[in-house]
Structure formats: C-alpha cells, structure tokens
Design an enzyme around this catalytic site. Structure first.
Site, short mmCIF file in Angstrom:
data_model
loop_
_atom_site.label_atom_id
_atom_site.label_comp_id
_atom_site.label_asym_id
_atom_site.label_seq_id
_atom_site.Cartn_x
_atom_site.Cartn_y
_atom_site.Cartn_z
N LYS A 1 -5.54 -14.00 51.10
CA LYS A 1 -5.37 -14.18 52.54
C LYS A 1 -4.22 -13.32 53.08
CE LYS A 1 -8.42 -17.67 52.74
NZ LYS A 1 -8.89 -17.90 51.36
C1 LIG Z 1 -10.15 -18.34 50.95
C2 LIG Z 1 -10.37 -18.11 49.50
C3 LIG Z 1 -11.65 -17.80 48.99
C4 LIG Z 1 -12.88 -17.77 49.87
O1 LIG Z 1 -12.85 -16.73 50.80
P1 LIG Z 1 -13.81 -16.77 52.09
O2 LIG Z 1 -13.40 -15.61 52.91
O3 LIG Z 1 -13.54 -18.08 52.76
O4 LIG Z 1 -15.19 -16.69 51.58
C5 LIG Z 1 -11.77 -17.52 47.65
N1 LIG Z 1 -10.70 -17.57 46.82
C6 LIG Z 1 -9.46 -17.88 47.26
C7 LIG Z 1 -8.34 -17.94 46.30
C8 LIG Z 1 -9.25 -18.15 48.61
O5 LIG Z 1 -8.02 -18.45 49.04
#
Ligand SMILES: *Cc1c(COP(=O)(O)O)cnc(C)c1O
Length: 497
Positions: free
Chosen positions: A113
């Site tokens: 993120k």
């Molecule tokens: C948010 C997240 C995901 C999923 O990503 P999306 O964009 O919601 O599909 C997968 N792995 C981790 C560690 C995340 O923080």
C-alpha cells in the site's frame, strides 16, 4: 485526458477533480475516458530510467492537468531516497527459472500500500489546491489492515488534511493493529468497529453519500475524500510498478522486449490486479493475469462462472488483507469489458446491493477468461507454501504473497505454461509473524515481539525496524464502535457533532 464515472458516463472531470473527490457523487468510480497507450519505443526508453523517472513518465500520461513541475514535486517526494529500503523502490527478485517476486513492501509500513499511499497525499493536496482551494480534506479509510497504516503514515501532519481510519476489531493481525493504534500525528484518528472489513467499507461508502453529514462538512469548510483503492490516485501509482517490473525483466535478461509475461497477484479489493490490467492495456505484453484469493474465494468463482455472489461464509484468515467479499475495483474492469455501458454497471451494482449477487453475460465472461485465471488457497496450503518456498528457494514470504505463489504454481502445473511470471509480493513477512513462524516450524510463543526474535533466529531474515520499534510506542487509539455508529464517530473526531 478526462475522467468519467462507471455509473454515469455523462460525467467528465479532470484528473485533479477525480483524485480530490475520490468517488463520484452517484457512487460510481472514476476511470480514464480512454486508456493511454505506450508509444513505440517507449519501453526501451523506460528501461534506461530510474523508478522515479519511470513514474513521472507514466503518471504524466494519466494526470494531464498536473504540470511537469507538479509531478516532479509529487514523485520526488514520495519515493525520495531512504523512504524505501531498496534503491529500486519496487525490487524484483528471482525465485526460480520461471518466477520472480516483485517486492512492493519496502516502504515505511512494510506493505505494498505504501507504493501508492506515499504518493497519494502529494497528488491529493496538489489536486485539491487546483480544485477546492480553501477546504480541508477529510480522508476516510476502511481497512483490512494494511491500507489504514499506510494511509496514516502518508497523511500524518499533511497540512489541510485530516484522516480517520476504521478497521475490523477482530480482523487484523496483532502487528497491523499496533501499527495503527500507536500512530503519531496531530490530524489522525483510528477507530475499531464491531464488524468485518466489508462492514467497514460499506459504512465508509454510506458516509460519503450521507446528505446530513455532507451538509455539516460543507458548513465547516471540510470535504471528504478517499484513500481506498476506489480513489484513482491510489490506482495510478500501482500501474507504474508493473511497467517498471517489465523493464527490470528486460534489463536482467529474463525476457526480451516484446515477450509476454504472466502477472500473479494476491487479491482482495481487486485494486492491485486491476493496475496490472491497465498496464497490459497500455501495451505491456501479458499472457495471463493470475488472480489469487484466500478462502474468501468470491473472485475465483466469478472468474469461473461469471456469477458474483457474496452470499457466503466470511472467513477470517491468515491473510487478513484479502478477507473481502465485495471487491470494489471489479466495477472498473467490468466497465472496460462491457463497452463502457453505465446502464449495465448500475444494474449489476444495484443487484449486488439488494441481493448480494449479479451475473454477467457470456460474452463478458469470455473476455475475462481470455486474460484472467482465478485460483484460491486456504490457510493450510498457505502455510505449506511458506514452508516450501523457504526450504526450496530460500525465500521467506508473507501469508498474502504465499497465496499468490501457490495459485501461480497450481496454474503452471496444470497448464504447463512456461511463461516468465512476476508474482506480486505484497507484505513483509514480519507483519504476520505468528502465521509465518508456525509455517517455517519455529517454536510457538504468545508475545508478538518475542515472536519477531524467534522468527529472525529461525530464518536469518532481519525484521524491519519500523515493526520492531513498535514495542516501545504507546497506544493512542483504543476506541471501538458499532458499525451503525461510524458517522457519529467521524463527526465527533471532527468536533462538529
Ligand atoms: C491490500 C493487500 C492485498 C490485496 O490488494 P487489493 O488491491 O485489495 O486486491 C494483498 N496483500 C496485502 C499484504 C495487502 O495489504
């Protein structure tokens, strides 16, 4: 370039407006009017650049009302040397002959993120400066764990912004919870809810369109925006790293320019894999996009049958950031695949809201299957995969990444596909120390910080200091509210009840 809404194509806004607002007033998601194409030879040019330069080039194709100077300021700030623990920012590592992992977690909060949320505050404040000059932007976030912390870290003490994060009280890892509840900054607030991620997400979406709340904000010179992946400003930075990864594959000799790759992505809200889809549409040669889910396998079933049905048991898993049954960004993919028919999108989304279910036409399902492969794996297989990859490839992956690896391997075994594959590695394993420790056969222990030590002794991997240092931080936020009290919690944090 202008942006329109998936639910009303008569809407036409600039990229600044799309980013400042986060979500369109009628509930649709902003999408570019047309997906820009990489020019012939552009990939060669990008191959010779640093990550920061690649990002500026690609963002300029989407954010056309940002000046070059503004983009320089945003991108230089977001990915400044030292913010990410790799000079490549997004680091590609070879796992074996066929697969490489793209480490997207080398930022300040140890999850992918950060790739978008380090940049979003720059984009959003720049965009707000152009469109809504005098307002303070209130960022509301629903999180399954990682978005919350990354958004708090990105927006803390950013002028003319406030941020409030809601997370499911029993749905995040101990480390994720501590990361959020100890957050520093004057403009931040964090609140647990009695409910799961979908409750938090639906609650936040409802507040965004609550006339009464909106009026109060208006009267106080405030406006809402979103840091969830429904905001276009979250998605566009993610397109960059897939294009960058393709360049890195060329530079390392793994592939030649023009060769197809597969991209496997552990998926929850469908944001990260949608960014890979946009990269493909821009011209990155892709064979398959592999959509990997945990036990909450609503997307696996959808890709198989064309029926999206969230009426099923919700599982709390070892990969909590993927514990989602309403994958918001799928709406953007469907919009692209159904000929940008806002009527269809409204029909499906209304059915999802009222019956929890919709089904797409055979023609659209065919288009999905031409590109996407779906697969899922439960916690037992996730743990086995962490153990196996550590033993055989000497690579320690987190629970989410393991889901991606597992689903990819199953696909490759079943089809014999030898295409070089990039697997998105989405979090540092220390964020999910309990599950990872048990998967590599480390001894059990009740204390989260002792676990970090044992994991280090067992695997020889270093724990990022931003996680180990949480041990000495004090908890600032311990409130938990009911899911129907979220709007009151927001007004109370803003002091405008
Ligand atoms: C948010 C997240 C995901 C999923 O990503 P999306 O964009 O919601 O599909 C997968 N792995 C981790 C560690 C995340 O923080």
């Amino acid at each position: 370039m202008f942006y329109t809404s998936t639910r009303d194509t008569s809407i036409k806004v600039s990229s600044s407006e799309a980013i400042a607002k986060g979500i369109s007033a009628e509930g649709g998601l902003f999408v570019p009017e047309a997906i820009p194409l990489l020019a012939p030879g552009q990939i060669d040019g990008l191959c010779a650049m640093s990550y920061i330069e690649r990002a500026k080039n690609i963002l300029a194709m989407y954010l056309t009302d940002f000046s070059q100077q503004e983009l320089d300021y945003c991108v230089n700030g977001a990915y400044a040397p030292g913010k990410f623990s790799s000079e490549k920012v997004a680091q590609l590592k070879k796992l074996n002959d066929k697969a490489s992992v793209l480490e997207l977690w080398r930022g300040p909060t140890c999850a992918f993120k950060d790739m978008a949320l380090q940049l979003l505050p720059y984009l959003l404040t720049t965009a707000a400066g152009k469109t809504v000059k005098d307002k303070t932007v209130v960022i509301l976030v629903a999180t399954s764990g990682d978005t919350g912390k990354a958004a708090l870290e990105g927006f803390k003490d950013v002028e003319k912004t406030k941020i409030m994060v809601f997370f499911p009280n029993d749905g995040v890892s101990p480390m994720q919870k501590l990361q959020m509840t100890t957050q520093e900054g004057e403009n931040v607030a964090v609140c647990a809810i009695n409910g799961n991620f979908d409750d938090a997400q639906s609650g936040v979406k409802a507040i965004f369109t609550d006339e009464k709340v909106l009026k109060k904000l208006e009267e106080n010179g405030l406006m809402f925006s979103s840091a969830n992946s429904i905001n276009w400003g979250r998605l566009v930075p993610q397109i960059v790293y897939y294009i960058s990864a393709y360049c890195e594959m060329i530079n390392s000799g793994e592939i030649k320019n023009g060769d197809k790759i597969n991209i496997a992505v552990p998926t929850g809200n469908f944001g990260n894999i949608l960014a890979a889809y946009y990269a493909m549409r821009m011209g990155i040669p892709v064979n398959r996009l592999i959509c990997a889910s945990n036990a909450n396998n609503v997307l696996t079933d959808f890709i198989e049958t064309g029926i999206y049905d969230k009426n099923r048991k919700f599982y709390t898993t070892a990969s909590p950031s993927m514990d989602i049954l309403i994958s918001s960004n799928l709406e953007r993919l469907l919009f692209e695949l159904c000929g940008r028919d806002d009527g269809k999108i409204n029909e499906w989304m209304a059915a999802l809201k009222s019956e929890g279910k919709y089904s797409v036409d055979a023609e659209i399902l065919k288009k999905i299957k031409e590109v996407f492969v779906g697969g899922c794996c439960d916690d037992t297989l996730t743990a086995q995969t962490i153990g196996k990859v550590f033993k055989e490839e000497n690579y320690l992956c987190d629970t989410h990444t393991a889901v991606g690896v597992r689903v990819y391997e199953e696909y490759a075994d079943k089809t014999g596909d030898e295409t070089k594959t990039v697997i998105a590695s989405t979090a540092n394993p220390y964020k999910f120390a309990k599950a990872v420790l048990s998967a590599v056969g480390g001894s059990e222990c009740d204390d989260e910080f002792e676990r970090l030590d044992i994991l280090r002794q067992t695997t020889g991997e270093e724990c990022p200091v931003q996680l180990s240092s949480l041990k000495t931080k004090s908890v600032r936020f311990s409130k938990c509210c009911e899911k129907d009290e979220m709007s009151n919690a927001v007004l109370s944090m803003l002091g405008i009840e």
